[in-house]
Motif scaffolding. Structure first.
Motif, PDB file in Angstrom:
ATOM      1  N   MET A   1     -41.536 -21.341  40.744  1.00 13.47           N
ATOM      2  CA  MET A   1     -40.351 -20.719  41.291  1.00 13.47           C
ATOM      3  C   MET A   1     -39.126 -21.023  40.425  1.00 13.47           C
ATOM      4  O   MET A   1     -38.304 -20.151  40.169  1.00 13.47           O
ATOM      5  CB  MET A   1     -40.117 -21.222  42.721  1.00 13.47           C
ATOM      6  CG  MET A   1     -39.123 -20.450  43.473  1.00 13.47           C
ATOM      7  SD  MET A   1     -39.700 -20.541  45.150  1.00 13.47           S
ATOM      8  CE  MET A   1     -38.398 -19.836  45.982  1.00 13.47           C
ATOM      9  N   ILE A   2     -39.019 -22.235  39.947  1.00 13.86           N
ATOM     10  CA  ILE A   2     -37.915 -22.625  39.067  1.00 13.86           C
ATOM     11  C   ILE A   2     -37.998 -21.843  37.764  1.00 13.86           C
ATOM     12  O   ILE A   2     -36.993 -21.338  37.253  1.00 13.86           O
ATOM     13  CB  ILE A   2     -37.932 -24.150  38.816  1.00 13.86           C
ATOM     14  CG1 ILE A   2     -37.592 -24.891  40.095  1.00 13.86           C
ATOM     15  CG2 ILE A   2     -36.935 -24.521  37.722  1.00 13.86           C
ATOM     16  CD1 ILE A   2     -37.739 -26.392  40.006  1.00 13.86           C
ATOM     17  N   LYS A   3     -39.225 -21.704  37.244  1.00 13.19           N
ATOM     18  CA  LYS A   3     -39.430 -20.960  36.006  1.00 13.19           C
ATOM     19  C   LYS A   3     -38.994 -19.498  36.190  1.00 13.19           C
ATOM     20  O   LYS A   3     -38.315 -18.922  35.339  1.00 13.19           O
ATOM     21  CB  LYS A   3     -40.894 -21.028  35.584  1.00 13.19           C
ATOM     22  CG  LYS A   3     -41.185 -20.302  34.306  1.00 13.19           C
ATOM     23  CD  LYS A   3     -42.659 -20.392  33.959  1.00 13.19           C
ATOM     24  CE  LYS A   3     -42.964 -19.517  32.773  1.00 13.19           C
ATOM     25  NZ  LYS A   3     -44.384 -19.382  32.546  1.00 13.19           N
ATOM     26  N   MET A   4     -39.359 -18.894  37.312  1.00  8.78           N
ATOM     27  CA  MET A   4     -39.023 -17.511  37.579  1.00  8.78           C
ATOM     28  C   MET A   4     -37.501 -17.346  37.726  1.00  8.78           C
ATOM     29  O   MET A   4     -36.903 -16.415  37.175  1.00  8.78           O
ATOM     30  CB  MET A   4     -39.724 -17.029  38.858  1.00  8.78           C
ATOM     31  CG  MET A   4     -39.537 -15.555  39.124  1.00  8.78           C
ATOM     32  SD  MET A   4     -40.443 -14.989  40.551  1.00  8.78           S
ATOM     33  CE  MET A   4     -39.486 -15.706  41.856  1.00  8.78           C
ATOM     34  N   GLN A   5     -36.835 -18.254  38.410  1.00 13.24           N
ATOM     35  CA  GLN A   5     -35.387 -18.170  38.574  1.00 13.24           C
ATOM     36  C   GLN A   5     -34.666 -18.373  37.244  1.00 13.24           C
ATOM     37  O   GLN A   5     -33.662 -17.732  36.962  1.00 13.24           O
ATOM     38  CB  GLN A   5     -34.915 -19.190  39.610  1.00 13.24           C
ATOM     39  CG  GLN A   5     -35.248 -18.775  41.027  1.00 13.24           C
ATOM     40  CD  GLN A   5     -34.766 -19.784  42.056  1.00 13.24           C
ATOM     41  OE1 GLN A   5     -34.429 -20.923  41.733  1.00 13.24           O
ATOM     42  NE2 GLN A   5     -34.745 -19.356  43.309  1.00 13.24           N
ATOM     43  N   LEU A   6     -35.208 -19.256  36.425  1.00 15.58           N
ATOM     44  CA  LEU A   6     -34.642 -19.485  35.112  1.00 15.58           C
ATOM     45  C   LEU A   6     -34.762 -18.221  34.254  1.00 15.58           C
ATOM     46  O   LEU A   6     -33.810 -17.840  33.546  1.00 15.58           O
ATOM     47  CB  LEU A   6     -35.330 -20.677  34.431  1.00 15.58           C
ATOM     48  CG  LEU A   6     -34.781 -21.099  33.074  1.00 15.58           C
ATOM     49  CD1 LEU A   6     -33.317 -21.497  33.198  1.00 15.58           C
ATOM     50  CD2 LEU A   6     -35.589 -22.248  32.510  1.00 15.58           C
ATOM     51  N   GLU A   7     -35.908 -17.556  34.305  1.00 10.83           N
ATOM     52  CA  GLU A   7     -36.091 -16.299  33.577  1.00 10.83           C
ATOM     53  C   GLU A   7     -35.095 -15.246  34.053  1.00 10.83           C
ATOM     54  O   GLU A   7     -34.490 -14.541  33.238  1.00 10.83           O
ATOM     55  CB  GLU A   7     -37.522 -15.780  33.757  1.00 10.83           C
ATOM     56  CG  GLU A   7     -38.558 -16.504  32.938  1.00 10.83           C
ATOM     57  CD  GLU A   7     -39.973 -15.978  33.178  1.00 10.83           C
ATOM     58  OE1 GLU A   7     -40.141 -14.996  33.928  1.00 10.83           O
ATOM     59  OE2 GLU A   7     -40.895 -16.578  32.612  1.00 10.83           O
ATOM     60  N   GLN A   8     -34.907 -15.141  35.363  1.00 14.08           N
ATOM     61  CA  GLN A   8     -33.971 -14.165  35.908  1.00 14.08           C
ATOM     62  C   GLN A   8     -32.533 -14.483  35.458  1.00 14.08           C
ATOM     63  O   GLN A   8     -31.763 -13.583  35.130  1.00 14.08           O
ATOM     64  CB  GLN A   8     -34.048 -14.136  37.436  1.00 14.08           C
ATOM     65  CG  GLN A   8     -35.277 -13.420  37.950  1.00 14.08           C
ATOM     66  CD  GLN A   8     -35.353 -13.423  39.481  1.00 14.08           C
ATOM     67  OE1 GLN A   8     -34.703 -14.225  40.139  1.00 14.08           O
ATOM     68  NE2 GLN A   8     -36.159 -12.520  40.002  1.00 14.08           N
ATOM     69  N   LEU A   9     -32.216 -15.773  35.449  1.00 16.50           N
ATOM     70  CA  LEU A   9     -30.891 -16.185  34.994  1.00 16.50           C
ATOM     71  C   LEU A   9     -30.675 -15.815  33.531  1.00 16.50           C
ATOM     72  O   LEU A   9     -29.638 -15.275  33.153  1.00 16.50           O
ATOM     73  CB  LEU A   9     -30.701 -17.690  35.201  1.00 16.50           C
ATOM     74  CG  LEU A   9     -29.387 -18.274  34.670  1.00 16.50           C
ATOM     75  CD1 LEU A   9     -28.208 -17.731  35.467  1.00 16.50           C
ATOM     76  CD2 LEU A   9     -29.420 -19.786  34.741  1.00 16.50           C
ATOM     77  N   LEU A  10     -31.672 -16.105  32.697  1.00 23.13           N
ATOM     78  CA  LEU A  10     -31.570 -15.778  31.273  1.00 23.13           C
ATOM     79  C   LEU A  10     -31.462 -14.266  31.052  1.00 23.13           C
ATOM     80  O   LEU A  10     -30.671 -13.804  30.230  1.00 23.13           O
ATOM     81  CB  LEU A  10     -32.761 -16.355  30.507  1.00 23.13           C
ATOM     82  CG  LEU A  10     -32.784 -17.881  30.373  1.00 23.13           C
ATOM     83  CD1 LEU A  10     -34.108 -18.340  29.741  1.00 23.13           C
ATOM     84  CD2 LEU A  10     -31.611 -18.369  29.558  1.00 23.13           C
ATOM     85  N   ILE A  11     -32.260 -13.495  31.784  1.00 22.72           N
ATOM     86  CA  ILE A  11     -32.192 -12.035  31.671  1.00 22.72           C
ATOM     87  C   ILE A  11     -30.810 -11.540  32.099  1.00 22.72           C
ATOM     88  O   ILE A  11     -30.202 -10.701  31.431  1.00 22.72           O
ATOM     89  CB  ILE A  11     -33.315 -11.365  32.498  1.00 22.72           C
ATOM     90  CG1 ILE A  11     -34.676 -11.636  31.839  1.00 22.72           C
ATOM     91  CG2 ILE A  11     -33.066  -9.864  32.651  1.00 22.72           C
ATOM     92  CD1 ILE A  11     -35.864 -11.220  32.681  1.00 22.72           C
ATOM     93  N   SER A  12     -30.301 -12.078  33.183  1.00 19.41           N
ATOM     94  CA  SER A  12     -28.980 -11.701  33.681  1.00 19.41           C
ATOM     95  C   SER A  12     -27.890 -12.037  32.660  1.00 19.41           C
ATOM     96  O   SER A  12     -27.000 -11.232  32.396  1.00 19.41           O
ATOM     97  CB  SER A  12     -28.725 -12.412  34.997  1.00 19.41           C
ATOM     98  OG  SER A  12     -27.396 -12.315  35.377  1.00 19.41           O
ATOM     99  N   LEU A  13     -27.954 -13.234  32.084  1.00 13.65           N
ATOM    100  CA  LEU A  13     -26.986 -13.638  31.064  1.00 13.65           C
ATOM    101  C   LEU A  13     -27.063 -12.732  29.837  1.00 13.65           C
ATOM    102  O   LEU A  13     -26.036 -12.340  29.267  1.00 13.65           O
ATOM    103  CB  LEU A  13     -27.209 -15.094  30.659  1.00 13.65           C
ATOM    104  CG  LEU A  13     -26.813 -16.147  31.692  1.00 13.65           C
ATOM    105  CD1 LEU A  13     -27.256 -17.537  31.221  1.00 13.65           C
ATOM    106  CD2 LEU A  13     -25.312 -16.118  31.930  1.00 13.65           C
ATOM    107  N   TYR A  14     -28.267 -12.392  29.428  1.00 17.76           N
ATOM    108  CA  TYR A  14     -28.459 -11.521  28.272  1.00 17.76           C
ATOM    109  C   TYR A  14     -27.849 -10.143  28.524  1.00 17.76           C
ATOM    110  O   TYR A  14     -27.168  -9.580  27.683  1.00 17.76           O
ATOM    111  CB  TYR A  14     -29.953 -11.406  27.936  1.00 17.76           C
ATOM    112  CG  TYR A  14     -30.206 -10.460  26.782  1.00 17.76           C
ATOM    113  CD1 TYR A  14     -29.953 -10.856  25.482  1.00 17.76           C
ATOM    114  CD2 TYR A  14     -30.699  -9.175  27.007  1.00 17.76           C
ATOM    115  CE1 TYR A  14     -30.167  -9.988  24.426  1.00 17.76           C
ATOM    116  CE2 TYR A  14     -30.907  -8.302  25.960  1.00 17.76           C
ATOM    117  CZ  TYR A  14     -30.653  -8.711  24.666  1.00 17.76           C
ATOM    118  OH  TYR A  14     -30.856  -7.856  23.624  1.00 17.76           O
TER     119      TYR A  14
END
Length: 146
Positions: A2-15
C-alpha cells in the motif's frame, strides 16, 4: 504494498504537475513576447504617424500608460535602438525620399519634418547616412544619370 502504491501515485502526481507547470511557463513566455511585440509595434505606429510632427518619450509613455524607462528598455530589446533615435531614423528616411524627388529645399524639408534648424537636420542626416543632405542629393542625381 500500500505504501509502494501511494508512493507511485505521489510520484506520478508530482511528475504531471511539473509537466503542466512547464507548459504554463512556455505559454506565459509566448504571451509575454507577443504582448511586448504589440507594445513595440504600437510605439512604431505612433512614431510613423508623427513623422511630420513631434512626439516625446513622455507623450508616448502617457499614451501607452507605461513608464518611460520600461518602454525604452522594451524597445531597445526588440529593435536594438532607442525610441527617439528610431524616430530620427524614420525622419531621415522620409527626408531621403523627399530629397530624391528633387522638389524641395533642405530648409523646407528640415522645417516640415520639424527638425528645428537646418543645422540640426544636417547633423542628424549625416549621423544616419554618413553623408550630408547635399552629398546625398548629388549621389541620387548621379545614380539617375547611369
Amino acid at each position: 504494498q500500500m505504501i509502494k502504491m501511494q508512493l507511485e501515485q505521489l510520484l506520478i502526481s508530482l511528475y504531471r504537475n511539473a509537466s503542466n507547470t512547464g507548459n504554463t511557463v512556455t505559454q506565459t513566455t509566448k504571451t509575454q513576447l507577443l504582448n511586448e511585440r504589440h507594445v513595440v509595434d504600437t510605439i512604431i505606429a505612433l512614431l510613423v504617424d508623427n513623422v511630420y510632427g513631434t512626439i516625446s518619450l513622455n507623450e508616448i509613455a502617457a499614451r501607452l500608460s507605461f513608464s518611460k524607462s520600461y518602454l525604452e528598455m522594451l524597445f531597445k530589446k526588440n529593435m536594438g535602438i532607442g525610441i527617439m533615435k528610431y524616430f530620427n531614423q524614420i525622419k531621415v528616411n522620409e527626408a531621403k525620399r523627399l530629397i530624391s524627388e528633387g522638389k524641395y529645399s533642405f530648409t523646407y524639408i528640415a522645417d516640415i519634418l520639424k527638425f528645428g534648424s537646418i543645422h540640426y537636420f544636417s547633423r542628424v542626416f549625416k549621423q544616419f547616412t554618413h553623408m550630408t543632405p547635399s552629398g546625398y542629393e548629388k549621389s541620387v542625381k548621379a545614380r539617375s544619370l547611369l
